[in-house]
Design an enzyme around this catalytic site. Structure first.
Site, mmCIF file in Angstrom:
data_model
loop_
_atom_site.group_PDB
_atom_site.id
_atom_site.type_symbol
_atom_site.label_atom_id
_atom_site.label_comp_id
_atom_site.label_asym_id
_atom_site.label_seq_id
_atom_site.Cartn_x
_atom_site.Cartn_y
_atom_site.Cartn_z
ATOM 1 N N ASP A 133 -19.123 16.954 8.217
ATOM 2 C CA ASP A 133 -18.717 15.607 7.817
ATOM 3 C C ASP A 133 -17.758 15.071 8.879
ATOM 4 O O ASP A 133 -16.737 15.699 9.168
ATOM 5 C CB ASP A 133 -18.038 15.654 6.447
ATOM 6 C CG ASP A 133 -17.462 14.311 6.007
ATOM 7 O OD1 ASP A 133 -18.257 13.378 5.795
ATOM 8 O OD2 ASP A 133 -16.224 14.206 5.870
ATOM 9 N N ASP A 135 -15.041 12.572 9.905
ATOM 10 C CA ASP A 135 -14.046 11.666 9.318
ATOM 11 C C ASP A 135 -13.179 11.115 10.448
ATOM 12 O O ASP A 135 -12.012 11.463 10.589
ATOM 13 C CB ASP A 135 -13.210 12.425 8.286
ATOM 14 C CG ASP A 135 -12.282 11.510 7.486
ATOM 15 O OD1 ASP A 135 -12.293 10.291 7.735
ATOM 16 O OD2 ASP A 135 -11.554 12.020 6.625
ATOM 17 N N GLU A 137 -11.092 8.332 11.827
ATOM 18 C CA GLU A 137 -10.335 7.198 11.287
ATOM 19 C C GLU A 137 -9.470 6.567 12.394
ATOM 20 O O GLU A 137 -8.317 6.923 12.536
ATOM 21 C CB GLU A 137 -9.465 7.664 10.117
ATOM 22 C CG GLU A 137 -10.271 8.291 8.982
ATOM 23 C CD GLU A 137 -9.411 8.644 7.772
ATOM 24 O OE1 GLU A 137 -8.317 8.061 7.600
ATOM 25 O OE2 GLU A 137 -9.841 9.497 6.990
ATOM 26 N N TYR A 211 -10.582 3.280 -1.485
ATOM 27 C CA TYR A 211 -9.255 3.496 -2.066
ATOM 28 C C TYR A 211 -8.222 3.247 -0.979
ATOM 29 O O TYR A 211 -8.581 2.942 0.166
ATOM 30 C CB TYR A 211 -9.122 4.895 -2.677
ATOM 31 C CG TYR A 211 -9.752 6.023 -1.891
ATOM 32 C CD1 TYR A 211 -9.158 6.528 -0.743
ATOM 33 C CD2 TYR A 211 -10.945 6.600 -2.307
ATOM 34 C CE1 TYR A 211 -9.722 7.570 -0.027
ATOM 35 C CE2 TYR A 211 -11.539 7.645 -1.601
ATOM 36 C CZ TYR A 211 -10.919 8.127 -0.456
ATOM 37 O OH TYR A 211 -11.488 9.152 0.250
#
Length: 372
Positions: A133, A135, A137, A211
């Site tokens: 995965d 991620d 950012e 979120y």
């Protein structure tokens, strides 16, 4: 009445066996983040999940490397859960907010991507994992004071395409599918710096982090509302984020809706509108996991009252004595979100982070809404 609300009412009158129309492939993905401790053997409810993303591996010198001291032990514990759930998939999540600093360099050239991908394959094989995965950012954005470049947009696509191609080759050799997924930002700014219509072809799922839309702000607000509230000065919602992706050309079944197993709090909040969208100061302990909220703030003697924002489909708490306001997710709001996933034929739901819900109250709500 919204469609998903009508379905919710109908579900309440149906026998349990009839309360789903979703296929078994609908994903329920847990991010598990033990840091420097060893997971307990039965800590994770394997039968209630389809996939676990173990957070985080780091990127050092362009290569995927272990992030914490006990990763080896934890991967062994998570793999052992397949004895309870043989279809469970274990992935490693690379990066995160703090460890995304070297992605831009790793994705920069064909050679740097090859080095990253080689290390990814080595990592997955070393720990007998089911995939990776990413991620990052965020591509093309500063994030946590990260290095970034305009060409991150195209390089992000290239990295995922080449990773998928390599995993397909390895998968044929291993006679099993190796998964690729990405954790992505919920803001329009994120997909303006990416090519999501292209990227979707190279990943099994896009884990949409719907979120942290509020937190650290000078006024209160829902950090993971399902729908936008007209009084919200930031005009944010999960629904808005999902539609941004759909309008960018992403297929619904590639989108996995993210939900938080934690809340956020503000102090010095006036009682107007029970504190919703009022000025306030983020509290020192702004991050509150659901378990602590349930065991303390939701107790009758806590001084907090629970309110329901029917426009946003979100709960919140307010204590008029301490003037403290808390936004959080609960079983009712998650029931609405599972129906939203069904309405839009999304790929499922994921959540950050597993240990925030020690009694599986939220996880059970997700299972009740998404599983037969």
């Amino acid at each position: 009445m919204r469609l998903h609300q009508a379905i919710l009412l109908a579900l309440l009158t149906l026998p349990a066996a009839a309360q789903t129309t979703l296929p078994n492939k609908t994903e329920i993905i847990a991010y598990v983040f033990p840091k420097d401790r060893i997971l307990a053997p039965n800590e994770v409810a394997a039968t209630k999940l389809t996939r676990i993303n173990y957070a985080f591996a780091n990127v050092t010198d362009g290569k995927v490397v272990e992030g914490f001291a006990h990763d080896r032990e934890n991967f062994a514990i998570l793999n052992a859960l397949k004895q309870q759930n043989p279809t469970l998939k274990i992935l490693v999540s690379v990066g995160g907010w703090t460890w995304s600093k070297n992605f831009s360099d790793a994705a920069l050239t064909k050679e740097s991507r090859r080095i990253f991908i080689d290390s990814s394959v080595d990592f997955v094989l070393r720990y007998n994992l089911d995939g990776l995965d990413i991620d990052w950012e965020y591509p093309g954005l500063k994030g946590d004071d990260n290095k970034f470049r305009p060409e991150d947009k195209e390089n992000y696509t290239a990295l995922l395409k080449e990773l998928r191609q390599r995993f397909d080759r390895e998968g044929r050799r291993l006679h099993r599918h190796l998964y690729t997924s990405i954790a992505t930002g919920a803001s329009k700014n994120f997909f303006e710096h990416t090519e999501m219509a292209k990227v979707q072809h190279y990943v099994d799922s896009i884990n949409l982090m719907t979120y942290d839309m509020y937190g650290g702000d000078k006024n209160t607000g829902h950090h993971s509302p399902l729908y936008e509230h007209p009084d919200d000065p930031k005009h944010v919602s999960s629904n808005k984020s999902v539609h941004n992706y759909l309008e960018a050309g992403v297929k619904p079944n590639k989108i996995v809706l993210g939900v938080p197993f934690y809340g956020k709090s503000w102090s010095n909040v006036t009682a107007t509108n029970n504190g919703l969208f009022q000025s306030g100061a983020p509290t020192h302990n702004v991050y509150l996991n659901y378990g602590s909220i349930a065991s303390t703030l939701l107790q009758p003697t806590s001084g907090y009252t629970r309110y329901w924002d029917a426009t946003s489909d979100s709960p919140y708490l307010y204590n008029p004595t301490t003037q403290t306001w808390v936004d959080y997710e609960d079983a009712e709001s998650l029931a609405h979100k599972t129906l939203y996933v069904r309405d839009y034929h999304l790929g499922g739901m994921m959540f950050w982070e597993y240990t925030g819900d020690p009694n599986n109250v939220l996880l059970d709500a997700i299972n009740a809404g998404l599983r037969p």
